[in-house]
Design a protein around this motif. Sequence first.
Motif, PDB file in Angstrom:
ATOM      1  N   ASP A  78       0.828  -1.214   0.000  1.00  0.00           N
ATOM      2  CA  ASP A  78       0.000   0.000   0.000  1.00  0.00           C
ATOM      3  C   ASP A  78       0.858   1.258   0.000  1.00  0.00           C
ATOM      4  O   ASP A  78       0.576   2.228  -0.705  1.00  0.00           O
ATOM      5  CB  ASP A  78      -0.928   0.012   1.222  1.00  0.00           C
ATOM      6  N   GLU A  79       1.911   1.249   0.822  1.00  0.00           N
ATOM      7  CA  GLU A  79       2.742   2.439   0.968  1.00  0.00           C
ATOM      8  C   GLU A  79       3.552   2.742  -0.291  1.00  0.00           C
ATOM      9  O   GLU A  79       3.885   3.894  -0.552  1.00  0.00           O
ATOM     10  CB  GLU A  79       3.688   2.279   2.162  1.00  0.00           C
ATOM     11  N   SER A  80       3.900   1.722  -1.046  1.00  0.00           N
ATOM     12  CA  SER A  80       4.704   1.943  -2.253  1.00  0.00           C
ATOM     13  C   SER A  80       3.882   1.788  -3.525  1.00  0.00           C
ATOM     14  O   SER A  80       4.430   1.647  -4.615  1.00  0.00           O
ATOM     15  CB  SER A  80       5.889   0.969  -2.286  1.00  0.00           C
ATOM     16  N   ALA A  81       2.558   1.830  -3.389  1.00  0.00           N
ATOM     17  CA  ALA A  81       1.686   1.701  -4.558  1.00  0.00           C
ATOM     18  C   ALA A  81       1.959   2.828  -5.544  1.00  0.00           C
ATOM     19  O   ALA A  81       2.076   3.988  -5.175  1.00  0.00           O
ATOM     20  CB  ALA A  81       0.222   1.730  -4.115  1.00  0.00           C
ATOM     21  N   SER A  85       5.529   2.130 -11.456  1.00  0.00           N
ATOM     22  CA  SER A  85       5.395   2.817 -12.746  1.00  0.00           C
ATOM     23  C   SER A  85       6.418   3.943 -12.875  1.00  0.00           C
ATOM     24  O   SER A  85       6.868   4.260 -13.981  1.00  0.00           O
ATOM     25  CB  SER A  85       3.977   3.377 -12.895  1.00  0.00           C
ATOM     26  N   ILE A  86       6.794   4.547 -11.750  1.00  0.00           N
ATOM     27  CA  ILE A  86       7.827   5.587 -11.773  1.00  0.00           C
ATOM     28  C   ILE A  86       9.195   4.961 -12.018  1.00  0.00           C
ATOM     29  O   ILE A  86       9.976   5.432 -12.852  1.00  0.00           O
ATOM     30  CB  ILE A  86       7.829   6.379 -10.450  1.00  0.00           C
ATOM     31  N   LEU A  87       9.486   3.881 -11.297  1.00  0.00           N
ATOM     32  CA  LEU A  87      10.791   3.226 -11.444  1.00  0.00           C
ATOM     33  C   LEU A  87      10.999   2.697 -12.860  1.00  0.00           C
ATOM     34  O   LEU A  87      12.132   2.653 -13.353  1.00  0.00           O
ATOM     35  CB  LEU A  87      10.914   2.081 -10.437  1.00  0.00           C
ATOM     36  N   GLU A 103       9.283  12.609  -8.300  1.00  0.00           N
ATOM     37  CA  GLU A 103       7.994  12.108  -8.794  1.00  0.00           C
ATOM     38  C   GLU A 103       7.196  11.424  -7.691  1.00  0.00           C
ATOM     39  O   GLU A 103       5.983  11.599  -7.585  1.00  0.00           O
ATOM     40  CB  GLU A 103       8.222  11.141  -9.959  1.00  0.00           C
ATOM     41  N   GLU A 104       7.873  10.626  -6.871  1.00  0.00           N
ATOM     42  CA  GLU A 104       7.172   9.925  -5.797  1.00  0.00           C
ATOM     43  C   GLU A 104       6.602  10.912  -4.778  1.00  0.00           C
ATOM     44  O   GLU A 104       5.472  10.759  -4.306  1.00  0.00           O
ATOM     45  CB  GLU A 104       8.122   8.940  -5.108  1.00  0.00           C
ATOM     46  N   THR A 105       7.376  11.936  -4.435  1.00  0.00           N
ATOM     47  CA  THR A 105       6.888  12.954  -3.504  1.00  0.00           C
ATOM     48  C   THR A 105       5.720  13.718  -4.102  1.00  0.00           C
ATOM     49  O   THR A 105       4.739  14.024  -3.417  1.00  0.00           O
ATOM     50  CB  THR A 105       8.018  13.938  -3.137  1.00  0.00           C
ATOM     51  N   ASP A 106       5.807  14.021  -5.384  1.00  0.00           N
ATOM     52  CA  ASP A 106       4.729  14.747  -6.051  1.00  0.00           C
ATOM     53  C   ASP A 106       3.461  13.905  -6.107  1.00  0.00           C
ATOM     54  O   ASP A 106       2.346  14.420  -6.006  1.00  0.00           O
ATOM     55  CB  ASP A 106       5.178  15.116  -7.464  1.00  0.00           C
ATOM     56  N   GLN A 107       3.626  12.597  -6.235  1.00  0.00           N
ATOM     57  CA  GLN A 107       2.476  11.699  -6.335  1.00  0.00           C
ATOM     58  C   GLN A 107       1.822  11.458  -4.981  1.00  0.00           C
ATOM     59  O   GLN A 107       0.596  11.481  -4.850  1.00  0.00           O
ATOM     60  CB  GLN A 107       2.933  10.362  -6.929  1.00  0.00           C
ATOM     61  N   LYS A 108       2.638  11.242  -3.951  1.00  0.00           N
ATOM     62  CA  LYS A 108       2.109  10.822  -2.654  1.00  0.00           C
ATOM     63  C   LYS A 108       2.176  11.913  -1.595  1.00  0.00           C
ATOM     64  O   LYS A 108       1.415  11.901  -0.629  1.00  0.00           O
ATOM     65  CB  LYS A 108       2.880   9.591  -2.178  1.00  0.00           C
ATOM     66  N   ASP A 113       8.734   4.617   4.250  1.00  0.00           N
ATOM     67  CA  ASP A 113       9.833   3.667   4.446  1.00  0.00           C
ATOM     68  C   ASP A 113       9.854   2.580   3.371  1.00  0.00           C
ATOM     69  O   ASP A 113      10.918   2.287   2.808  1.00  0.00           O
ATOM     70  CB  ASP A 113       9.740   3.034   5.837  1.00  0.00           C
ATOM     71  N   PRO A 114       8.704   1.950   3.053  1.00  0.00           N
ATOM     72  CA  PRO A 114       8.732   0.943   1.986  1.00  0.00           C
ATOM     73  C   PRO A 114       9.163   1.523   0.641  1.00  0.00           C
ATOM     74  O   PRO A 114       9.878   0.871  -0.122  1.00  0.00           O
ATOM     75  CB  PRO A 114       7.279   0.447   1.940  1.00  0.00           C
ATOM     76  N   SER A 115       8.744   2.763   0.353  1.00  0.00           N
ATOM     77  CA  SER A 115       9.151   3.391  -0.906  1.00  0.00           C
ATOM     78  C   SER A 115      10.652   3.644  -0.917  1.00  0.00           C
ATOM     79  O   SER A 115      11.324   3.436  -1.932  1.00  0.00           O
ATOM     80  CB  SER A 115       8.407   4.715  -1.108  1.00  0.00           C
ATOM     81  N   LEU A 116      11.181   4.094   0.217  1.00  0.00           N
ATOM     82  CA  LEU A 116      12.618   4.360   0.296  1.00  0.00           C
ATOM     83  C   LEU A 116      13.419   3.092   0.025  1.00  0.00           C
ATOM     84  O   LEU A 116      14.407   3.107  -0.715  1.00  0.00           O
ATOM     85  CB  LEU A 116      12.968   4.935   1.667  1.00  0.00           C
TER      86      LEU A 116
END
Length: 319
Positions: A78-81, A85-87, A103-108, A113-116
């Motif tokens: 859920d946290e890295s949903a 697509s960005i990667l 991009e991830e910050t702009d999206q979420k 932590d899971p995204s990192l």
Amino acid sequence: IGGGGQPKPTNLEIRKARTELTFKEDTDLPLRKSHENPEVDELYKKYLKEPLGHHSHHYLHTTYSPNVTRDMATYNADESAGLDSILAKYPDHPQYLLPIVIEETDQKGYISDPSLVKIAKHVHPYPPQVESILSHYHFFPRKYTSDTHVYLCRCHNCMMKGQSKVMQALKERYGVDNLHSSVSRDGKFTFHTMNWLGYCVNDGPAMMVKRRGGDYVEVLTGLTGDGVEQSLKGLKGNVFKWAKNKIVEQTLKAEGRYSLIENNVAVKDAVSKAVKMGPTQVIKEVTEAKLLGRGGAGFMTGRKWESAYKADVKEKYVV
């Protein structure tokens, strides 16, 4: 006595000696009982009122809620949903770290932590390395606070031109005690202060507004305490739009020893010309042009470059 927080080794004799020493130290203390402590007494008089009373119970006691166990696999997903697509847009190389986190910050609105961890696996540095890079910047929150972040410049130039009045107006209007990553009373804004924004050399005080999901950030200059609220509502005044998508698209492409911005002919030509001119001629050109830094101090760029050129080290970087 002899618990986990005390020195080892321990045995019966050592514990006995520690017990005797603890009692002796307590006996020698000038103040041994909490209810005889004048500071505790003052605390009750001013705030807690009386022992076992309503105020003391409210402030000195807490409640506990059940520890809900969550499915970590589901939580991580859920946290890295949306991150996959960005990667997929970027090669697995460290130079793409910042475009990815932008991009991830702009999206979420933040980097979880899971995204990192997932980003670190993609660009190869270890997660602590990514964390250290992200913590260097103001623009990558590690938790969600609001969709809009406001950054106030506190360089000497802005402060001399009245930024303190702007800050005070924001505190009063939006109900925050300070402007260090504080969320407004209505939850719409998160306020930050920065040492410099770079837009305030000629027209401070300056403020930058970054909205989640927007294609640009807005920089406002020439602020006043009276007009700052209206500026946040309608973005009146001097507004500069910095296209975030362009920053993401203009990823660096290594060409020999130099990194040139992809699909930007003007920059490539300028860098090629500078390489042919050589360091001393480039520094001379920049110095004669009287270019200044954008931090508000008005420091000569040519002097900075000259200092870097003369520094006796093997590797040098110009940012």
